[in-house]
Design a protein around this motif. Sequence first.
Motif, PDB file in Angstrom:
ATOM      1  N   SER A  58       0.829  -1.202   0.000  1.00 41.80           N
ATOM      2  CA  SER A  58       0.000   0.000   0.000  1.00 41.80           C
ATOM      3  C   SER A  58       0.863   1.251   0.000  1.00 41.80           C
ATOM      4  O   SER A  58       2.054   1.210   0.316  1.00 41.80           O
ATOM      5  CB  SER A  58      -0.938  -0.003   1.206  1.00 41.80           C
ATOM      6  OG  SER A  58      -0.206  -0.160   2.406  1.00 41.80           O
ATOM      7  N   THR A  59       0.258   2.389  -0.335  1.00 46.88           N
ATOM      8  CA  THR A  59       1.006   3.627  -0.500  1.00 46.88           C
ATOM      9  C   THR A  59       1.282   4.305   0.840  1.00 46.88           C
ATOM     10  O   THR A  59       0.750   3.916   1.877  1.00 46.88           O
ATOM     11  CB  THR A  59       0.232   4.612  -1.398  1.00 46.88           C
ATOM     12  OG1 THR A  59      -0.967   5.015  -0.723  1.00 46.88           O
ATOM     13  CG2 THR A  59      -0.143   3.943  -2.714  1.00 46.88           C
ATOM     14  N   PHE A  60       2.100   5.363   0.809  1.00 40.93           N
ATOM     15  CA  PHE A  60       2.562   6.002   2.039  1.00 40.93           C
ATOM     16  C   PHE A  60       1.450   6.734   2.792  1.00 40.93           C
ATOM     17  O   PHE A  60       1.635   7.086   3.962  1.00 40.93           O
ATOM     18  CB  PHE A  60       3.702   6.971   1.732  1.00 40.93           C
ATOM     19  CG  PHE A  60       3.297   8.213   0.984  1.00 40.93           C
ATOM     20  CD1 PHE A  60       3.002   9.385   1.673  1.00 40.93           C
ATOM     21  CD2 PHE A  60       3.199   8.217  -0.396  1.00 40.93           C
ATOM     22  CE1 PHE A  60       2.623  10.537   0.996  1.00 40.93           C
ATOM     23  CE2 PHE A  60       2.824   9.362  -1.080  1.00 40.93           C
ATOM     24  CZ  PHE A  60       2.535  10.521  -0.387  1.00 40.93           C
ATOM     25  N   VAL A  61       0.308   6.988   2.157  1.00 37.71           N
ATOM     26  CA  VAL A  61      -0.783   7.652   2.882  1.00 37.71           C
ATOM     27  C   VAL A  61      -1.622   6.646   3.672  1.00 37.71           C
ATOM     28  O   VAL A  61      -2.496   7.043   4.439  1.00 37.71           O
ATOM     29  CB  VAL A  61      -1.695   8.458   1.925  1.00 37.71           C
ATOM     30  CG1 VAL A  61      -0.929   9.586   1.280  1.00 37.71           C
ATOM     31  CG2 VAL A  61      -2.327   7.545   0.874  1.00 37.71           C
ATOM     32  N   GLN A  62      -1.365   5.354   3.484  1.00 44.16           N
ATOM     33  CA  GLN A  62      -2.102   4.321   4.212  1.00 44.16           C
ATOM     34  C   GLN A  62      -1.237   3.829   5.379  1.00 44.16           C
ATOM     35  O   GLN A  62      -0.311   3.056   5.189  1.00 44.16           O
ATOM     36  CB  GLN A  62      -2.456   3.155   3.271  1.00 44.16           C
ATOM     37  CG  GLN A  62      -3.158   3.568   1.990  1.00 44.16           C
ATOM     38  CD  GLN A  62      -4.490   4.240   2.220  1.00 44.16           C
ATOM     39  OE1 GLN A  62      -5.081   4.128   3.295  1.00 44.16           O
ATOM     40  NE2 GLN A  62      -4.981   4.954   1.230  1.00 44.16           N
ATOM     41  N   HIS A  63      -1.569   4.310   6.577  1.00 40.86           N
ATOM     42  CA  HIS A  63      -0.784   3.978   7.762  1.00 40.86           C
ATOM     43  C   HIS A  63      -1.691   4.076   8.981  1.00 40.86           C
ATOM     44  O   HIS A  63      -2.896   4.327   8.847  1.00 40.86           O
ATOM     45  CB  HIS A  63       0.412   4.919   7.885  1.00 40.86           C
ATOM     46  CG  HIS A  63       0.055   6.372   7.793  1.00 40.86           C
ATOM     47  ND1 HIS A  63      -0.547   7.053   8.830  1.00 40.86           N
ATOM     48  CD2 HIS A  63       0.168   7.271   6.778  1.00 40.86           C
ATOM     49  CE1 HIS A  63      -0.776   8.299   8.479  1.00 40.86           C
ATOM     50  NE2 HIS A  63      -0.351   8.467   7.234  1.00 40.86           N
ATOM     51  N   VAL A  64      -1.152   3.899  10.179  1.00 38.13           N
ATOM     52  CA  VAL A  64      -2.004   3.857  11.370  1.00 38.13           C
ATOM     53  C   VAL A  64      -2.286   5.231  11.959  1.00 38.13           C
ATOM     54  O   VAL A  64      -3.119   5.355  12.864  1.00 38.13           O
ATOM     55  CB  VAL A  64      -1.380   2.957  12.466  1.00 38.13           C
ATOM     56  CG1 VAL A  64      -1.219   1.538  11.955  1.00 38.13           C
ATOM     57  CG2 VAL A  64      -0.051   3.521  12.940  1.00 38.13           C
TER      58      VAL A  64
END
Length: 418
Positions: A58-64
């Motif tokens: 997934s891309t860098f905008v998908q995180h916790v």
Amino acid sequence: MYDCVIVGGGVHGTYCCQRLLEDTALEREDLLLVDPHDRLLASFRRKAAACGMDELRSTFVQHVGTEPFGLESFAESRGRESELRPTPGYPPRPTLSLFLDFADYVIERKGLADRHRQVAVESIRRSAAGDGSLVLETDAGDEGGTGIENGNGDSSGGQIRTRTCVLAIGHGGRYRYPPWADGVDAITHAWDGFDPERRAEETVVVGGGITAVQLAIALAERERVTLCPRDDIAEATIEADPRWINWNHIEKHLHRHPPGSRARSETVREARNDGTVPPRLLERLERAVDGGDLAVRTGDVRSAREIDDRVRLLLENGGCCSAERAVLATGFAPVFEHPFVDRVAASLDLERGHRGMPVLDDETLAWRDATGSETPLFVTGALAAGTVGPLAGNVAGARRAADRIARAIEARRPTVPA
């Protein structure tokens, strides 16, 4: 009694916990996150290490974190921009170490570990107090006077009482084992019993998806490896079309079918790129094969047995693979069939659809009961795929689910007796 208890301390539970603290009037002491592991995201960390993952799909905008560009800012402030890997046609992707370091930063900065209680929830039932609250039966632990119910609605011991609950359980540690692997000790699952630190002279990895390919490449750096996919390896950059992140797209293409219906299940299945490998990983696989470090034998396994301290796999096409050990990368067992889900649904008389799919309210993600009424039980993660769509189990799905769950729990607060 808590206002909300989140069951599951993975990506979904960790993210949802933040959103409830930020977007509702809940105070920190009103919220609890329960998970049997010793730290948040422990299961994700273990699975990533076991299969040799070094970067995310997934891309860098998908995180916790709750700020979309929080991970990018974290990388830039620490001189780690090189750990945002380019992806043609898509935003960059983080390395695993960057993703986890940022997760630890978020958990510490938001004080989320303080809301984590290390217990396992075994079942959920309605409270005897008659106020619509729920009681979570845990495996152990004194809840400090807020657990086991007594006649006046108070609690003590190993149970937890709450006004609302969010299920964020993932696949719950249940993995797909093919029947031919039964009784063969030299066969383990990549996420269940396999020790990535133990070396072998030769290993067969069974599977053709991203986990199988990652594991085969990682092991090939130190030993002989044969990758055994059922069919030719399929290529896809991400798990589903990015349009499935958009709630309008979900409403148009998924919610037009009845909740819990077979049509919804088929729509989700057809939209997911299950068993596929992104191009960058496929290139690494091809280089390993060309370099002689790794072999690929395509074919469905018919049977397996141990002979002279080696495991031998016979293929349906007449081929054979033999090695010191075999590792399965064959995915998860269906979350809809999880025994915990069965117990909760039976105890609360919840409505289920095709193959056990939870019937949720499409706007709130509250699980409906047999009368069609909303319950104080909300769902996020793969268990919510029938409402959130093919990316329900991903970080993008955590965001879409939390949007609705936070609003719904906040809306319930004025109507719930103190």
